[in-house]
Write an enzyme that holds these catalytic residues in place. Structure first.
Site, short mmCIF file in Angstrom:
data_model
loop_
_atom_site.label_atom_id
_atom_site.label_comp_id
_atom_site.label_asym_id
_atom_site.label_seq_id
_atom_site.Cartn_x
_atom_site.Cartn_y
_atom_site.Cartn_z
N ASP A 85 0.75 -0.97 0.02
CA ASP A 85 0.01 -0.13 -0.03
C ASP A 85 1.03 1.10 -0.03
OD1 ASP A 85 -2.18 -1.73 0.21
OD2 ASP A 85 -3.04 -0.75 1.87
N ASN B 35 -1.47 9.67 13.41
CA ASN B 35 -1.79 9.82 11.84
C ASN B 35 -2.20 11.22 11.40
OD1 ASN B 35 -3.64 9.19 9.20
ND2 ASN B 35 -2.39 7.57 9.43
O1 DAV Z 1 -1.87 1.22 13.74
O2 DAV Z 1 -3.24 0.11 12.91
C1 DAV Z 1 -3.50 2.22 10.73
C2 DAV Z 1 -3.59 2.62 9.29
C3 DAV Z 1 -3.28 3.90 9.11
N1 DAV Z 1 -2.93 4.12 7.57
C4 DAV Z 1 -2.49 1.03 12.70
C5 DAV Z 1 -2.52 1.59 11.26
#
Ligand code: DAV
Length: 372
Positions: A203, A310
């Site tokens: 990804d 994030n």
């Molecule tokens: O920490 O589960 C989440 C996905 C973020 N793109 C996690 C990753």
């Protein structure tokens, strides 16, 4: 909505300000923090959990002990989740527009339309996370080799944008699609990754960038062959660092968050002085505080509790951060980063925070070496 006519890619969103603009776009994205000029924000229209996606089924089976065969037991996404997410995404997009940033939105897909390859058949998923299917590196825009069959054709939602990028002199590259056969899935719960394919599979969200240096997480959503492929196209123009042994789940963007040159935020549960990627040992490292947990529905989470990491940098001094994460916000402010606190109330069950739901198309600035 018709499900069986060829023309089921739904037209552009009414709220896409760039809807009728066909002007060329020159991609310019060298790192995670330079001043943002142009961006994609995901949408939630038509989102649904793909119950026949056998790779997702493997993931869930390994995590929860659900059967490895048959349809995945997944609830429908309630209408209020869709509506509230639409609202949150539009607020986020609107805030960036107020700053003069050009915002694009993907075309919604008909997710109920079955898609197939020679190896599988499934429904589709959503367009919530542009970060997972497209990657920008310098003037390149790269379609990734996604690990879920339900996301195999998702990049079509960005076709008009990709055509404009090509027109603008950007380099448009698509990674070979992995076969994702049944035998490519792990069934051994001792093995920590979902796939065991020899095909490149990754990804786009497995990669973050800092000028000449890219960091590629080796995990369930990114294998060694994917790293090899990425290195083969970026050649000696970039150093693509393998990041093994940090996190076996999905994506790098809840594990390592690059904030500005010389400053990185890391996940204290996954990263330590020893396994921190070598170049980042030269930077100041700050460890994220405990995350505030919350839920606005009873849907199960689709990601870990660390979604607060994030976050999305608008420029080196401004971050968009989950408003619930008060301790993290305080920490960033202490390091002279202003915070625009916003919400993605259903980010956890939908599997994405502010970094996931974006894709930087243009940031000011060029390719630098930040690790000299
Ligand atoms: O920490 O589960 C989440 C996905 C973020 N793109 C996690 C990753």
């Amino acid at each position: 909505m018709p499900h069986n006519t060829p023309d089921t890619i739904i037209g552009r969103q009414e709220n896409d300000p760039a809807s009728h603009d066909n002007s060329p776009i020159r991609v310019n994205a060298h790192n995670e923090w330079d001043p943002l000029e142009e961006v994609v924000v995901g949408i939630i229209d038509n989102a649904r959990f793909p119950r026949k996606d056998h790779v997702l089924r493997t993931d869930i089976a390994l995590e929860t002990g659900q059967p490895i065969h048959g349809d995945i037991e997944m609830p429908d996404i309630p209408e209020f989740v869709i509506e509230e997410t639409k609202e949150d995404l539009n607020i986020f997009a609107g805030e960036m527009e107020k700053m003069g940033i050009t915002v694009h939105r993907p075309d919604a897909m008909d997710t109920q339309r079955k898609v197939a390859s020679p190896y599988w058949e499934t429904e589709q998923f959503y367009n919530y996370c542009p970060r997972d299917v497209l990657m920008t590196v310098g003037d390149r825009i790269i379609e990734s080799a996604n690990i879920f069959p339900s996301r195999h054709f998702e990049a079509y939602s960005y076709r008009d944008l990709l055509l404009r990028c090509l027109e603008g002199g950007s380099r448009w590259i698509a990674a070979p699609k992995p076969r994702l056969r049944a035998v490519d899935c792990n069934t051994d719960s001792q093995v920590k990754t979902i796939l065991n394919t020899v095909d490149p599979a990754f990804d786009a969200a497995n990669v973050i960038k800092a000028g000449k240096d890219l960091f590629y997480l080796i995990s369930s959503s990114g294998n060694e062959a994917g790293l090899k492929w990425l290195r083969s196209i970026l050649r000696d123009e970039y150093r693509v660092h393998a990041c093994p042994g940090l996190y076996t789940g999905m994506h790098i963007d809840t594990t390592i968050t690059l904030l500005r040159p010389g400053l990185v935020l890391v996940n204290p549960e996954r990263v330590n002085e020893d396994n921190l990627p070598e170049p980042l040992k030269k930077w100041d490292v700050i460890y994220a505080p405990e995350m505030e947990e919350y839920a606005y529905s009873n849907l199960p989470p689709l990601c870990s509790a660390w979604l607060g990491l994030n976050l999305f940098m608008i420029n080196p001094g401004l971050a968009v951060v989950d408003a619930h994460q008060k301790a993290l916000i305080k920490l960033l402010e202490k390091h002279k980063i202003d915070v625009l606190p916003l919400r993605l109330r259903h980010g956890s069950p939908l599997g994405g925070g502010f970094h996931c739901v974006t894709l930087d198309i243009r940031r000011k600035g060029g390719k630098e070496d930040y690790f000299k």
